[in-house]
Write a protein that holds these residues in place. Structure first.
Motif, PDB file in Angstrom:
ATOM      1  N   ASN A  84       0.837  -1.205   0.000  1.00  0.00           N
ATOM      2  CA  ASN A  84       0.000   0.000   0.000  1.00  0.00           C
ATOM      3  C   ASN A  84       0.870   1.254   0.000  1.00  0.00           C
ATOM      4  OD1 ASN A  84      -2.502  -1.124  -0.092  1.00  0.00           O
ATOM      5  ND2 ASN A  84      -2.979  -0.876   2.071  1.00  0.00           N
TER       6      ASN A  84
ATOM      7  N   VAL B  46     -10.171   5.474  -0.563  1.00  0.00           N
ATOM      8  CA  VAL B  46     -10.245   6.933  -0.474  1.00  0.00           C
ATOM      9  C   VAL B  46     -10.532   7.502  -1.864  1.00  0.00           C
ATOM     10  CG1 VAL B  46      -9.015   9.039   0.109  1.00  0.00           C
ATOM     11  CG2 VAL B  46      -8.660   6.978   1.482  1.00  0.00           C
TER      12      VAL B  46
ATOM     13  N   ARG C 155       2.317   1.678  -3.302  1.00  0.00           N
ATOM     14  CA  ARG C 155       1.283   2.001  -4.294  1.00  0.00           C
ATOM     15  C   ARG C 155       0.806   3.453  -4.178  1.00  0.00           C
ATOM     16  NH1 ARG C 155      -3.891  -1.570  -3.730  1.00  0.00           N
ATOM     17  NH2 ARG C 155      -2.400  -3.262  -3.787  1.00  0.00           N
ATOM     18  N   TYR C 156       0.723   3.954  -2.937  1.00  0.00           N
ATOM     19  CA  TYR C 156       0.163   5.292  -2.745  1.00  0.00           C
ATOM     20  C   TYR C 156       1.233   6.360  -2.503  1.00  0.00           C
ATOM     21  CZ  TYR C 156      -4.078   2.607  -2.630  1.00  0.00           C
ATOM     22  OH  TYR C 156      -5.080   1.749  -2.986  1.00  0.00           O
TER      23      TYR C 156
ATOM     24  N   SER D 246       1.511   8.979   5.153  1.00  0.00           N
ATOM     25  CA  SER D 246       0.741   8.252   6.179  1.00  0.00           C
ATOM     26  C   SER D 246       1.653   7.329   6.967  1.00  0.00           C
ATOM     27  CB  SER D 246      -0.370   7.406   5.558  1.00  0.00           C
ATOM     28  OG  SER D 246      -0.456   7.563   4.186  1.00  0.00           O
TER      29      SER D 246
ATOM     30  N   ASP E 215       5.180   6.476   5.070  1.00  0.00           N
ATOM     31  CA  ASP E 215       5.505   6.849   3.683  1.00  0.00           C
ATOM     32  C   ASP E 215       5.326   8.344   3.489  1.00  0.00           C
ATOM     33  OD1 ASP E 215       2.778   7.504   2.690  1.00  0.00           O
ATOM     34  OD2 ASP E 215       2.391   5.372   3.021  1.00  0.00           O
TER      35      ASP E 215
ATOM     36  N   GLY F  35      -6.570  -2.304  -6.546  1.00  0.00           N
ATOM     37  CA  GLY F  35      -7.023  -2.385  -5.150  1.00  0.00           C
ATOM     38  C   GLY F  35      -8.511  -2.663  -5.045  1.00  0.00           C
ATOM     39  N   SER F  36      -8.868  -3.535  -4.098  1.00  0.00           N
ATOM     40  CA  SER F  36     -10.291  -3.847  -3.920  1.00  0.00           C
ATOM     41  C   SER F  36     -10.831  -3.193  -2.650  1.00  0.00           C
ATOM     42  CB  SER F  36     -10.481  -5.354  -3.852  1.00  0.00           C
ATOM     43  OG  SER F  36      -9.727  -5.852  -2.778  1.00  0.00           O
ATOM     44  N   GLY F  37      -9.945  -2.665  -1.834  1.00  0.00           N
ATOM     45  CA  GLY F  37     -10.400  -2.014  -0.605  1.00  0.00           C
ATOM     46  C   GLY F  37     -10.684  -2.978   0.534  1.00  0.00           C
TER      47      GLY F  37
ATOM     48  N   GLY G  99      -7.977  -5.142   1.648  1.00  0.00           N
ATOM     49  CA  GLY G  99      -6.677  -5.525   2.209  1.00  0.00           C
ATOM     50  C   GLY G  99      -6.518  -5.084   3.661  1.00  0.00           C
ATOM     51  N   LEU G 100      -6.853  -3.832   3.927  1.00  0.00           N
ATOM     52  CA  LEU G 100      -6.685  -3.322   5.293  1.00  0.00           C
ATOM     53  C   LEU G 100      -7.681  -3.952   6.271  1.00  0.00           C
ATOM     54  CD1 LEU G 100      -5.898   0.488   4.870  1.00  0.00           C
ATOM     55  CD2 LEU G 100      -4.364  -1.343   5.590  1.00  0.00           C
TER      56      LEU G 100
END
Ligand code: ADP
Length: 377
Positions: free
Chosen positions: A260, A308, A263-264, A348, A288, A318-320, A322-323
């Motif tokens: 993540n 987000v 990726r972000y 973050s 990050d 991303g499928s949202g 993972g977290l």
């Protein structure tokens, strides 16, 4: 109370009735009658008549009192049972309608007695059921929505192949393969999600040194970071730090956080990992310098299917969920997973806490690292 009151009133009336029959004048008259009786037989007759009159009046008043008490008892129990039965019938009707899927059903019960308490609990239960139903509907909608994206991609490529729009070459097959991979990743994630949420994940909890595991995960994520022109580093790791957790699941959570972060975070950014122990907790922080998380998004970050920026996350696969999985795994291992960000565009920090194998005094460096973070989820 009503039966008792009516009984007492009737007994009083009866006593009044008897005393009225036996007024001083009446008693004097009876005595006179007895005295006037010339013979023993006549006196006998007079006293028997007197006794009969006494018995009759007592029996009549007791009968009237009993009848009154019975009527009052029957009437009051009818009223009371209707009062108690009506709300119970309402509850029975309400629960039957809920059983038939009408989750918006509520019962009304004024007052503050036990029945009102039952009604309140019933309504709370109905509300909980309604929420579960709502979540179920949302989940199905989300899952079908998520499945549609890779399926639409696959259908497009296959149609293009059939119509000759796309050449049947390596590149097209690689694209097809990507879409299938995406689909199977999503199905795997969904399976993991359902297991962790149901608490059915099998954990192999053991005592192990976290440092080599973190190093392995960092090495695993390195090619990704390099592809994104990012620097990725494990900062000043201690020599040894033992935790009590499931090593595979710990690696899964860390890899999720690292991918993540990569990726972000835009090219040229940094991702750093720190591992430290405070008391009985081992904290792994992944920080990050990426796109950050807006304050208003933080509370929803760990909800299933939450992203987000929908388009950006979806483009990157991303499928949202993972977290959501990662946090449930952290919880299942007796740990915690939180997110913090000063705001959009400001990077973050995700903190993954695990139970330490042995206690240790708080470390000053870690405390300082945490200061400065404002918004957390
Ligand atoms: P996804 O597979 O979409 O990344 P996650 O559950 O892992 O799903 O993350 C949920 C959302 O949280 C992401 O879509 C992204 O918007 C946000 N997010 C996660 N990690 C970061 C990060 N390091 N920086 C910024 N946003 C993040």
């Amino acid at each position: 109370m009503l039966v008792v009151i009516v009984g007492v009133v009737l007994i009083l009336l009866m006593a009044l009735f008897i005393t009225q029959v036996f007024t001083p004048a009446g008693v004097a008259q009876a005595i006179e009658g007895l005295a006037a009786a010339g013979t023993d037989a006549a006196r006998q007759q007079e006293s028997e008549a007197l006794l009969r009159a006494f018995r009759r009046s007592v029996l009549t008043s007791v009968a009237v009192a009993a009848l009154g008490a019975v009527i009052a008892g029957v009437a009051s129990s009818l009223v009371l049972s209707r009062e108690i039965l009506r709300p119970l019938r309402d509850l029975a009707d309400g629960s039957r309608r809920i059983a038939h899927g009408h989750y918006a059903e509520r019962v009304e019960m004024p007052g503050s007695d036990e029945l009102a308490l039952v009604a309140r609990n019933f309504n709370q239960m109905a509300e909980a059921l309604q929420q579960v139903e709502q979540q179920r509907v949302t989940l199905i909608a989300n899952v079908s929505h998520e499945l549609r994206t890779p399926l639409t991609g696959l259908t497009g490529y296959l149609e293009g192949l059939m119509d000759g729009v796309f050449p049947g070459n390596e590149e097209t097959f690689a694209q097809l393969y990507q879409e299938v991979r995406r689909l199977s990743r999503l199905v795997d994630d969904l399976q993991d999600l359902s297991r962790v949420e149901a608490g059915q994940i099998a954990l192999q909890i053991e005592r192990f040194d976290l440092i080599p595991l973190v190093e392995r995960v960092v090495n695993q994520a390195m090619p990704l970071a390099e592809a994104g022109s990012l620097s990725l580093a494990l900062v000043e790791p201690p020599k040894r730090l033992e935790v009590i957790a499931d090593p595979d699941r710990t690696a899964q959570v860390l890899l999720n956080l690292l991918s993540n972060a990569v990726r972000y975070t835009p090219p040229g950014g940094h991702v750093e990992l720190r591992v430290a122990q405070t008391g009985l907790e081992v904290r792994v922080t992944v920080r990050d310098t990426g796109i950050g998380i807006p304050t208003e998004a933080l509370p929803y970050l760990f909800e299933r299917f939450y992203r987000v920026d929908n388009s950006r996350a979806r483009r990157s696969g991303g499928s949202g969920i993972g977290l959501t999985i990662a946090r449930h795994l952290a919880w299942a291992m007796g740990g915690e997973l939180t997110a913090a960000s000063p705001g959009a565009g400001q990077g973050s920090t995700f903190t993954f806490v695990l139970p330490a194998a042995e206690p240790r005094l708080p470390q000053r460096g870690m405390r300082n690292a945490e200061r400065g973070m404002h918004n957390t989820a």
